[in-house]
Design a protein around this motif. Structure first.
Motif, mmCIF file in Angstrom:
data_model
loop_
_atom_site.group_PDB
_atom_site.id
_atom_site.type_symbol
_atom_site.label_atom_id
_atom_site.label_comp_id
_atom_site.label_asym_id
_atom_site.label_seq_id
_atom_site.Cartn_x
_atom_site.Cartn_y
_atom_site.Cartn_z
ATOM 1 N N THR A 16 65.402 23.256 -48.911
ATOM 2 C CA THR A 16 65.980 23.701 -50.173
ATOM 3 C C THR A 16 66.767 24.989 -49.983
ATOM 4 O O THR A 16 67.865 25.137 -50.520
ATOM 5 N N PHE A 17 66.229 25.916 -49.192
ATOM 6 C CA PHE A 17 66.932 27.167 -48.926
ATOM 7 C C PHE A 17 68.264 26.905 -48.230
ATOM 8 O O PHE A 17 69.300 27.446 -48.616
ATOM 9 N N ILE A 18 68.252 26.053 -47.218
ATOM 10 C CA ILE A 18 69.479 25.723 -46.481
ATOM 11 C C ILE A 18 70.489 25.047 -47.412
ATOM 12 O O ILE A 18 71.678 25.386 -47.398
ATOM 13 N N CYS A 22 74.125 26.642 -48.383
ATOM 14 C CA CYS A 22 75.345 25.929 -47.973
ATOM 15 C C CYS A 22 76.191 25.507 -49.167
ATOM 16 O O CYS A 22 77.420 25.629 -49.131
ATOM 17 N N VAL A 23 75.560 25.024 -50.218
ATOM 18 C CA VAL A 23 76.304 24.589 -51.391
ATOM 19 C C VAL A 23 77.018 25.773 -52.049
ATOM 20 O O VAL A 23 78.118 25.611 -52.588
ATOM 21 N N SER A 24 76.428 26.942 -51.974
ATOM 22 C CA SER A 24 77.065 28.112 -52.587
ATOM 23 C C SER A 24 78.322 28.545 -51.847
ATOM 24 O O SER A 24 79.095 29.353 -52.363
ATOM 25 N N THR A 25 78.575 28.026 -50.668
ATOM 26 C CA THR A 25 79.760 28.412 -49.902
ATOM 27 C C THR A 25 80.902 27.396 -50.004
ATOM 28 O O THR A 25 81.955 27.607 -49.405
ATOM 29 N N LEU A 56 78.752 18.338 -45.538
ATOM 30 C CA LEU A 56 77.545 19.121 -45.818
ATOM 31 C C LEU A 56 76.336 18.207 -45.991
ATOM 32 O O LEU A 56 75.286 18.436 -45.377
ATOM 33 N N PHE A 57 76.467 17.168 -46.791
ATOM 34 C CA PHE A 57 75.322 16.289 -47.010
ATOM 35 C C PHE A 57 74.999 15.459 -45.778
ATOM 36 O O PHE A 57 73.841 15.116 -45.547
ATOM 37 N N LEU A 58 75.988 15.161 -44.976
ATOM 38 C CA LEU A 58 75.724 14.495 -43.702
ATOM 39 C C LEU A 58 74.893 15.413 -42.798
ATOM 40 O O LEU A 58 73.905 14.990 -42.198
ATOM 41 N N MET A 59 75.288 16.683 -42.729
ATOM 42 C CA MET A 59 74.565 17.666 -41.934
ATOM 43 C C MET A 59 73.148 17.888 -42.485
ATOM 44 O O MET A 59 72.178 17.966 -41.730
ATOM 45 N N LEU A 60 73.034 17.959 -43.820
ATOM 46 C CA LEU A 60 71.720 18.166 -44.429
ATOM 47 C C LEU A 60 70.780 16.995 -44.174
ATOM 48 O O LEU A 60 69.578 17.196 -43.997
ATOM 49 N N SER A 61 71.309 15.787 -44.132
ATOM 50 C CA SER A 61 70.441 14.638 -43.858
ATOM 51 C C SER A 61 69.925 14.668 -42.422
ATOM 52 O O SER A 61 68.778 14.304 -42.167
ATOM 53 N N VAL A 62 70.743 15.128 -41.495
ATOM 54 C CA VAL A 62 70.296 15.260 -40.101
ATOM 55 C C VAL A 62 69.213 16.332 -39.996
ATOM 56 O O VAL A 62 68.185 16.143 -39.336
ATOM 57 N N GLY A 69 61.508 14.575 -42.433
ATOM 58 C CA GLY A 69 61.698 13.905 -43.714
ATOM 59 C C GLY A 69 61.653 14.846 -44.898
ATOM 60 O O GLY A 69 61.248 14.454 -45.992
ATOM 61 N N ALA A 70 62.075 16.074 -44.696
ATOM 62 C CA ALA A 70 62.084 17.060 -45.774
ATOM 63 C C ALA A 70 63.085 16.646 -46.847
ATOM 64 O O ALA A 70 64.003 15.873 -46.600
ATOM 65 N N ALA A 71 62.894 17.171 -48.047
ATOM 66 C CA ALA A 71 63.791 16.880 -49.158
ATOM 67 C C ALA A 71 64.085 18.166 -49.914
ATOM 68 O O ALA A 71 63.310 19.118 -49.868
ATOM 69 N N PHE A 72 65.224 18.192 -50.596
ATOM 70 C CA PHE A 72 65.549 19.359 -51.405
ATOM 71 C C PHE A 72 65.726 18.979 -52.868
ATOM 72 O O PHE A 72 66.062 19.812 -53.693
ATOM 73 N N ASN A 73 65.468 17.732 -53.202
ATOM 74 C CA ASN A 73 65.654 17.251 -54.560
ATOM 75 C C ASN A 73 64.341 16.681 -55.094
ATOM 76 O O ASN A 73 63.899 15.624 -54.649
ATOM 77 N N PRO A 74 63.719 17.358 -56.055
ATOM 78 C CA PRO A 74 62.449 16.857 -56.572
ATOM 79 C C PRO A 74 62.579 15.508 -57.281
ATOM 80 O O PRO A 74 61.631 14.727 -57.300
ATOM 81 N N ALA A 75 63.749 15.212 -57.837
ATOM 82 C CA ALA A 75 63.936 13.908 -58.489
ATOM 83 C C ALA A 75 63.854 12.775 -57.465
ATOM 84 O O ALA A 75 63.302 11.705 -57.757
#
Length: 102
Positions: A16-18, A22-25, A56-62, A69-75
């Motif tokens: 979530t921190f990452i 990243c999204v803020s940039t 960004l989302f490709l990198m985040l999935s890696v 198997g971490a996640a950043f979206n509680p939904a």
């Protein structure tokens, strides 16, 4: 708490921190790339933003897979639990939610 749940919570917090950092940039990166290539605001600028979001989302999935198997979206975590996908219990889902809260 089981050690697997603690690892999942820490991995979710890091993910979530990452993701938030990243999204803020994205806006700044779009501006930098647009300025470097002399592109005017408009459709081309939007295309740059879409490309940045895709990468960004490709990198985040890696990174998420590397973190086990971490996640950043509680939904997404709730949806996967409700669908019966994955190995999470109700307790582990409840423990992971605060780490994924933005």
């Amino acid at each position: 708490m089981k050690m697997g749940v603690v690892k999942a919570v820490v991995a979710d917090f890091v993910m979530t921190f990452i993701a938030i950092f990243c999204v803020s940039t994205i806006g700044v990166l779009t501006y930098i790339i647009r300025s470097a290539f002399g592109i005017a605001p408009g459709l081309a600028s939007l295309s740059i933003t879409i490309l940045i979001v895709f990468l960004l989302f490709l990198m985040l999935s890696v990174i998420a897979e590397a973190l086990g198997g971490a996640a950043f979206n509680p939904a997404a975590t709730a949806a996967f639990y409700a669908a019966g996908v994955g190995k999470d219990s109700l307790f582990s889902v409840a423990a992971r939610f605060p780490a994924q809260d933005k």
